[in-house]
Design a protein around this motif. Structure first.
Motif, PDB file in Angstrom:
ATOM      1  N   THR A   8      -0.139   8.797   3.116  1.00 52.50           N
ATOM      2  CA  THR A   8       0.487   7.880   4.078  1.00 52.50           C
ATOM      3  C   THR A   8       0.797   6.556   3.374  1.00 52.50           C
ATOM      4  O   THR A   8       0.478   6.375   2.194  1.00 52.50           O
ATOM      5  CB  THR A   8      -0.392   7.689   5.337  1.00 52.50           C
ATOM      6  N   GLY A   9       1.407   5.628   4.117  1.00 50.80           N
ATOM      7  CA  GLY A   9       1.993   4.445   3.495  1.00 50.80           C
ATOM      8  C   GLY A   9       1.070   3.280   3.268  1.00 50.80           C
ATOM      9  O   GLY A   9       1.426   2.136   3.559  1.00 50.80           O
ATOM     10  N   ALA A  10      -0.127   3.560   2.732  1.00 50.71           N
ATOM     11  CA  ALA A  10      -1.018   2.474   2.313  1.00 50.71           C
ATOM     12  C   ALA A  10      -0.816   2.225   0.830  1.00 50.71           C
ATOM     13  O   ALA A  10      -0.361   3.108   0.089  1.00 50.71           O
ATOM     14  CB  ALA A  10      -2.479   2.842   2.586  1.00 50.71           C
ATOM     15  N   SER A  11      -1.184   1.032   0.396  1.00 54.96           N
ATOM     16  CA  SER A  11      -1.237   0.760  -1.030  1.00 54.96           C
ATOM     17  C   SER A  11      -2.262   1.721  -1.634  1.00 54.96           C
ATOM     18  O   SER A  11      -3.252   2.082  -0.996  1.00 54.96           O
ATOM     19  CB  SER A  11      -1.663  -0.693  -1.241  1.00 54.96           C
ATOM     20  N   SER A  32       4.146  10.694   4.583  1.00 55.46           N
ATOM     21  CA  SER A  32       4.850   9.895   5.590  1.00 55.46           C
ATOM     22  C   SER A  32       6.057   9.214   4.937  1.00 55.46           C
ATOM     23  O   SER A  32       6.149   9.123   3.705  1.00 55.46           O
ATOM     24  CB  SER A  32       3.910   8.854   6.206  1.00 55.46           C
ATOM     25  N   THR A  34       6.781   6.085   4.865  1.00 59.24           N
ATOM     26  CA  THR A  34       6.403   4.879   4.117  1.00 59.24           C
ATOM     27  C   THR A  34       5.749   5.260   2.788  1.00 59.24           C
ATOM     28  O   THR A  34       5.953   4.575   1.777  1.00 59.24           O
ATOM     29  CB  THR A  34       5.446   3.995   4.944  1.00 59.24           C
ATOM     30  N   ILE A  38       6.712   3.891  -0.948  1.00 57.95           N
ATOM     31  CA  ILE A  38       5.745   3.110  -1.739  1.00 57.95           C
ATOM     32  C   ILE A  38       5.497   3.733  -3.124  1.00 57.95           C
ATOM     33  O   ILE A  38       5.274   3.014  -4.101  1.00 57.95           O
ATOM     34  CB  ILE A  38       4.429   2.943  -0.944  1.00 57.95           C
ATOM     35  N   THR A  83      -3.502   4.965   5.904  1.00 54.11           N
ATOM     36  CA  THR A  83      -3.283   3.656   6.545  1.00 54.11           C
ATOM     37  C   THR A  83      -4.151   3.517   7.793  1.00 54.11           C
ATOM     38  O   THR A  83      -4.578   4.507   8.389  1.00 54.11           O
ATOM     39  CB  THR A  83      -1.815   3.470   6.980  1.00 54.11           C
ATOM     40  N   GLU A  84      -4.323   2.288   8.217  1.00 52.21           N
ATOM     41  CA  GLU A  84      -5.032   2.027   9.478  1.00 52.21           C
ATOM     42  C   GLU A  84      -4.177   2.475  10.660  1.00 52.21           C
ATOM     43  O   GLU A  84      -4.714   2.825  11.717  1.00 52.21           O
ATOM     44  CB  GLU A  84      -5.403   0.551   9.599  1.00 52.21           C
ATOM     45  N   SER A  85      -2.866   2.480  10.476  1.00 52.11           N
ATOM     46  CA  SER A  85      -1.980   2.976  11.528  1.00 52.11           C
ATOM     47  C   SER A  85      -2.243   4.467  11.758  1.00 52.11           C
ATOM     48  O   SER A  85      -2.333   4.935  12.914  1.00 52.11           O
ATOM     49  CB  SER A  85      -0.537   2.712  11.098  1.00 52.11           C
ATOM     50  N   SER A  86      -2.394   5.223  10.671  1.00 55.29           N
ATOM     51  CA  SER A  86      -2.710   6.652  10.810  1.00 55.29           C
ATOM     52  C   SER A  86      -4.108   6.845  11.370  1.00 55.29           C
ATOM     53  O   SER A  86      -4.324   7.718  12.220  1.00 55.29           O
ATOM     54  CB  SER A  86      -2.559   7.366   9.460  1.00 55.29           C
ATOM     55  N   ARG A 118      -7.291   2.435   3.107  1.00 52.18           N
ATOM     56  CA  ARG A 118      -7.094   1.206   2.311  1.00 52.18           C
ATOM     57  C   ARG A 118      -6.566   0.090   3.195  1.00 52.18           C
ATOM     58  O   ARG A 118      -5.418   0.110   3.648  1.00 52.18           O
ATOM     59  CB  ARG A 118      -6.101   1.478   1.163  1.00 52.18           C
ATOM     60  N   GLU A 119      -7.399  -0.861   3.433  1.00 50.94           N
ATOM     61  CA  GLU A 119      -6.993  -2.097   4.115  1.00 50.94           C
ATOM     62  C   GLU A 119      -8.119  -3.109   3.929  1.00 50.94           C
ATOM     63  O   GLU A 119      -9.296  -2.732   3.888  1.00 50.94           O
ATOM     64  CB  GLU A 119      -6.750  -1.850   5.607  1.00 50.94           C
TER      65      GLU A 119
HETATM   66  C1  LIG Z   1       4.141  -1.961   0.276  1.00 50.98           C
HETATM   67  C2  LIG Z   1       3.343  -1.652   1.518  1.00 50.98           C
HETATM   68  C3  LIG Z   1       1.967  -1.580   1.431  1.00 50.98           C
HETATM   69  C4  LIG Z   1       1.206  -1.278   2.560  1.00 50.98           C
HETATM   70  N1  LIG Z   1      -0.162  -1.182   2.428  1.00 50.98           N
HETATM   71  C5  LIG Z   1      -0.906  -0.845   3.503  1.00 50.98           C
HETATM   72  C6  LIG Z   1      -2.316  -0.677   3.354  1.00 50.98           C
HETATM   73  O1  LIG Z   1      -2.884  -0.815   2.273  1.00 50.98           O
HETATM   74  N2  LIG Z   1      -3.020  -0.278   4.433  1.00 50.98           N
HETATM   75  C7  LIG Z   1      -2.426  -0.079   5.665  1.00 50.98           C
HETATM   76  O2  LIG Z   1      -3.153   0.272   6.607  1.00 50.98           O
HETATM   77  N3  LIG Z   1      -1.091  -0.254   5.833  1.00 50.98           N
HETATM   78  C8  LIG Z   1      -0.321  -0.611   4.787  1.00 50.98           C
HETATM   79  N4  LIG Z   1       1.041  -0.773   4.931  1.00 50.98           N
HETATM   80  C9  LIG Z   1       1.635  -0.633   6.271  1.00 50.98           C
HETATM   81  C10 LIG Z   1       1.938   0.821   6.643  1.00 50.98           C
HETATM   82  O3  LIG Z   1       2.772   1.422   5.688  1.00 50.98           O
HETATM   83  C11 LIG Z   1       2.603   0.850   8.024  1.00 50.98           C
HETATM   84  O4  LIG Z   1       1.665   0.444   9.013  1.00 50.98           O
HETATM   85  C12 LIG Z   1       3.171   2.218   8.371  1.00 50.98           C
HETATM   86  O5  LIG Z   1       3.713   2.190   9.676  1.00 50.98           O
HETATM   87  C13 LIG Z   1       2.105   3.275   8.298  1.00 50.98           C
HETATM   88  O6  LIG Z   1       2.657   4.526   8.683  1.00 50.98           O
HETATM   89  P1  LIG Z   1       2.031   5.869   8.099  1.00 50.98           P
HETATM   90  O7  LIG Z   1       0.570   5.825   8.335  1.00 50.98           O
HETATM   91  O8  LIG Z   1       2.712   6.954   8.900  1.00 50.98           O
HETATM   92  O9  LIG Z   1       2.396   5.927   6.650  1.00 50.98           O
HETATM   93  C14 LIG Z   1       1.825  -1.060   3.809  1.00 50.98           C
HETATM   94  C15 LIG Z   1       3.229  -1.137   3.889  1.00 50.98           C
HETATM   95  C16 LIG Z   1       3.973  -1.424   2.761  1.00 50.98           C
HETATM   96  C17 LIG Z   1       5.480  -1.486   2.868  1.00 50.98           C
END
Ligand SMILES: Cc1cc2nc3c(=O)[nH]c(=O)nc-3n(C[C@H](O)[C@H](O)[C@H](O)COP(=O)(O)O)c2cc1C
Length: 181
Positions: A8-11, A32, A34, A38, A83-86, A118-119
């Motif tokens: 998913t889209g975390a760092s 995902s 994101t 990334i 991600t915390e969103s997931s 990761r957050e």
């Molecule tokens: C460059 C970048 C780094 C991110 N890093 C984080 C992170 O470390 N942890 C996190 O919870 N969200 C992070 N985000 C935000 C998530 O990508 C965002 O909430 C996204 O909607 C998550 O959707 P997903 O869980 O479906 O990938 C980051 C976004 C970007 C663009």
């Protein structure tokens, strides 16, 4: 062994990539939108390079994929990085994309689930969501390497987390020297 790796889209895309490189057996990859964006920002790989590291790949919009059904059998679901969103979607029981639906099925089928979240810092909402999942038996593994193996490179710090993921799957890991060995 058959594992599902969801990125998913975390760092920390590198954690998912190293896990794909080190996991033995069949690997099914989910990603995902994101996460796809990334990967080239944080690593020397394209999203397509990473997809080629797995035996099969399914788009996050594909709710007809095998992992969207509880009847599809496999050993471990890794969400790396997570991600915390997931985490929030997982904790609420949403199954609106392939990754959240795969988690929902893995949970109800009582499969092994490992999340490398990761957050930082974390809000109370994030901590409550993680606690809810931990109480249901989900392994919450923060992307938080130990320093006792005395790492010299970022790669060694990444490998600490990936080694801990392999151990959670019951795989003997050789990526770092465990304490006491
Ligand atoms: C460059 C970048 C780094 C991110 N890093 C984080 C992170 O470390 N942890 C996190 O919870 N969200 C992070 N985000 C935000 C998530 O990508 C965002 O909430 C996204 O909607 C998550 O959707 P997903 O869980 O479906 O990938 C980051 C976004 C970007 C663009």
């Amino acid at each position: 062994m058959k594992c599902v790796v969801a990125m998913t889209g975390a760092s920390g895309a590198v954690y998912g990539i190293r896990l794909l490189q080190e996991l033995p057996g069949e690997k099914i990859l989910l990603m995902s939108e994101t996460a796809e964006a990334i990967i080239p920002e944080e690593t020397d790989y394209s999203a397509d390079d990473v997809k080629a590291m797995a035996d099969s790949f399914y788009e996050n919009t594909d709710l007809f994929a095998p992992t969207a059904s509880g009847s599809f059998d496999y050993d471990v679901l890794f969400v790396v990085p997570c991600t915390e969103s997931s985490v929030a979607k997982f904790a609420c029981g949403l199954g609106t994309d392939l990754i959240s639906r795969t988690f929902m099925c893995a949970l109800k089928e009582q499969r092994k689930i490992v999340l490398v979240v990761r957050e930082t810092p974390k809000s109370a909402i994030m901590l409550e969501n993680e606690l809810k999942l931990a109480r249901l038996g989900v392994v919450i593994m923060d992307a938080n390497p130990g320093f006792y193996p005395n790492p010299k490179t970022v790669g060694e710090m990444v490998d600490f987390i990936v080694g801990r993921c392999l151990s959670q799957a019951g795989i003997k890991q050789h990526l770092f020297k465990p304490w006491g060995e």
